[in-house]
Motif scaffolding. Sequence first.
Motif, PDB file in Angstrom:
ATOM      1  N   GLU A  29      -3.796  -1.123 -10.808  1.00 38.47           N
ATOM      2  CA  GLU A  29      -4.088  -2.474 -10.321  1.00 38.47           C
ATOM      3  C   GLU A  29      -5.573  -2.618  -9.978  1.00 38.47           C
ATOM      4  OE1 GLU A  29      -2.183  -4.997 -10.319  1.00 38.47           O
ATOM      5  OE2 GLU A  29      -0.119  -4.273 -10.384  1.00 38.47           O
ATOM      6  N   ILE A  30      -6.132  -1.592  -9.352  1.00 36.92           N
ATOM      7  CA  ILE A  30      -7.548  -1.631  -8.963  1.00 36.92           C
ATOM      8  C   ILE A  30      -8.441  -1.651 -10.201  1.00 36.92           C
ATOM      9  CG2 ILE A  30      -9.398  -0.278  -7.882  1.00 36.92           C
ATOM     10  CD1 ILE A  30      -7.197   0.657  -5.846  1.00 36.92           C
ATOM     11  N   LEU A  31      -8.133  -0.800 -11.189  1.00 33.67           N
ATOM     12  CA  LEU A  31      -8.923  -0.777 -12.417  1.00 33.67           C
ATOM     13  C   LEU A  31      -8.829  -2.095 -13.173  1.00 33.67           C
ATOM     14  CD1 LEU A  31      -8.288   2.842 -13.754  1.00 33.67           C
ATOM     15  CD2 LEU A  31     -10.454   1.888 -12.976  1.00 33.67           C
ATOM     16  N   ASP A  32      -7.636  -2.685 -13.179  1.00 38.98           N
ATOM     17  CA  ASP A  32      -7.464  -3.992 -13.829  1.00 38.98           C
ATOM     18  C   ASP A  32      -8.341  -5.048 -13.160  1.00 38.98           C
ATOM     19  OD1 ASP A  32      -5.695  -2.976 -15.649  1.00 38.98           O
ATOM     20  OD2 ASP A  32      -3.887  -3.732 -14.666  1.00 38.98           O
ATOM     21  N   LEU A  33      -8.373  -5.040 -11.835  1.00 42.19           N
ATOM     22  CA  LEU A  33      -9.206  -6.001 -11.103  1.00 42.19           C
ATOM     23  C   LEU A  33     -10.683  -5.776 -11.416  1.00 42.19           C
ATOM     24  CD1 LEU A  33      -7.493  -6.032  -7.584  1.00 42.19           C
ATOM     25  CD2 LEU A  33      -7.652  -7.961  -9.158  1.00 42.19           C
ATOM     26  N   TYR A  34     -11.096  -4.498 -11.477  1.00 45.89           N
ATOM     27  CA  TYR A  34     -12.497  -4.195 -11.768  1.00 45.89           C
ATOM     28  C   TYR A  34     -12.872  -4.675 -13.174  1.00 45.89           C
ATOM     29  CZ  TYR A  34     -16.865  -1.749 -12.463  1.00 45.89           C
ATOM     30  OH  TYR A  34     -18.180  -1.464 -12.737  1.00 45.89           O
ATOM     31  N   GLU A  35     -12.008  -4.395 -14.153  1.00 44.16           N
ATOM     32  CA  GLU A  35     -12.304  -4.790 -15.528  1.00 44.16           C
ATOM     33  C   GLU A  35     -12.316  -6.309 -15.680  1.00 44.16           C
ATOM     34  OE1 GLU A  35      -9.590  -2.721 -18.046  1.00 44.16           O
ATOM     35  OE2 GLU A  35     -10.437  -0.751 -17.578  1.00 44.16           O
ATOM     36  N   LYS A  89      -0.587   6.013  -8.759  1.00 38.73           N
ATOM     37  CA  LYS A  89      -0.866   5.605 -10.139  1.00 38.73           C
ATOM     38  C   LYS A  89      -0.788   4.094 -10.294  1.00 38.73           C
ATOM     39  CE  LYS A  89       0.345   9.805 -12.668  1.00 38.73           C
ATOM     40  NZ  LYS A  89       1.211  10.411 -13.722  1.00 38.73           N
ATOM     41  N   GLU A  90       0.224   3.501  -9.691  1.00 39.00           N
ATOM     42  CA  GLU A  90       0.370   2.046  -9.761  1.00 39.00           C
ATOM     43  C   GLU A  90      -0.811   1.361  -9.076  1.00 39.00           C
ATOM     44  OE1 GLU A  90       3.341  -1.483  -8.119  1.00 39.00           O
ATOM     45  OE2 GLU A  90       4.079   0.579  -8.239  1.00 39.00           O
ATOM     46  N   MET A  91      -1.195   1.887  -7.907  1.00 41.03           N
ATOM     47  CA  MET A  91      -2.317   1.317  -7.164  1.00 41.03           C
ATOM     48  C   MET A  91      -3.617   1.440  -7.963  1.00 41.03           C
ATOM     49  SD  MET A  91      -2.885  -0.035  -4.069  1.00 41.03           S
ATOM     50  CE  MET A  91      -1.653   0.686  -2.968  1.00 41.03           C
ATOM     51  N   VAL A 102       0.819  -1.213   0.000  1.00 37.99           N
ATOM     52  CA  VAL A 102       0.000   0.000   0.000  1.00 37.99           C
ATOM     53  C   VAL A 102       0.852   1.261   0.000  1.00 37.99           C
ATOM     54  CG1 VAL A 102      -1.946  -1.144   1.110  1.00 37.99           C
ATOM     55  CG2 VAL A 102      -0.237   0.031   2.517  1.00 37.99           C
ATOM     56  N   GLY A 103       2.134   1.113   0.173  1.00 35.88           N
ATOM     57  CA  GLY A 103       3.013   2.266   0.104  1.00 35.88           C
ATOM     58  C   GLY A 103       3.444   2.588  -1.316  1.00 35.88           C
ATOM     59  N   ALA A 104       2.997   1.771  -2.281  1.00 34.94           N
ATOM     60  CA  ALA A 104       3.343   2.031  -3.677  1.00 34.94           C
ATOM     61  C   ALA A 104       2.676   3.321  -4.145  1.00 34.94           C
ATOM     62  CB  ALA A 104       2.901   0.859  -4.548  1.00 34.94           C
TER      63      ALA A 104
END
Length: 363
Positions: free
Chosen positions: A238-244, A233-235, A228-230
Amino acid sequence: MLSEINLREIAELTGPDRAFLSLYLKDHRSLKSLEHRIRDAEKLVQANESEAQYLAENLKLIRGYLAEHEKFKGSLCLLSCWALDYFRAESLDVELPDLLVVDSSFYIRPLAELQDEYENYVVVVADNTKTRIDFVTATRSETEGQIKGKIKNHVRKGGWSQQRYERRRDKQLHHYAKEISEHLKRLNDHEKFDRIIMVGSSETIAEIQKALPPDIASKVVGTKALNVGAGDKEMEKEILDLYEQAERQAEQSLWSRIQSEYLRHGLAAVGADNVIEAAENGRVETAVINRNAKFAGRRCRDCEKLFAGTSEKCPRCGSTSVFEVDPANEIAELLVLSSAQIEFADPIPELAKVGDVAALLRY
């Protein structure tokens, strides 16, 4: 806001003539690019005196609105029916296509597709020190809560002291997860969402999932262990990829259920005419349409029969007074009116082979 547009209210407005004008503008410069479409539409309705008048009056209303809102921001949806004294303007932060449609009802397909694509969802970013819960809509992301955790790291010492330490740590983690679960339950009571994405510490995520009640746990569609310290933009990526991924999986799962039902002669319909018939009778529970579907359809002016294909003769009453419509839009209207669900899917090849549209039925 996109999710607050009541498509049912719009879909209820319909008539036997092409008295409805739907205009979608990507930005304030778009009207100029549609002027040729407007001129062509005016020429095409000249043979029908009533429809020519409807279009002229609708264009007056729209031009009047745009004269007062010349530099609008974002995209704009304008719906006008002079015959019913109805005018509506919706400014949206999501991009809309440049589009002009003259029909016997409003063209809601772009709005239905966007509402499907931009469904509300919740993001939980959690580790052992803190958790952030974000509520995401089409136009905004708001932090709904931040919860602090004070879970200590595992220790390598042996013996009774280690076991006591680990038991205490487990209790702390359990209470921390329970607090997060309670916050998600409160959010579920006040906001509409169907999906939860969780990222962060795998240990914390697993404990949160165990603490969730079944109705909320079923909404968790994607999890991933992340630092979570990343960077943000990277976070976000990853979240959008999971949603899609969850969206594509849901589309495929729906199509698989429809296939199984149809093959065993169960509660399913495939192809435009069959889905239209089921939708007109309020039998559709959920339909799936390929996003790139462009099949032909007609509506009869005399009996208002809607049918797929290019026939210039109404299959119900035999009238030749028919006009072209977009069956995907007509199906979307019927489904909205019967409170059915609709999924606009990324192209599914097998679905395309049976007409680009299929549905699970209620009965």
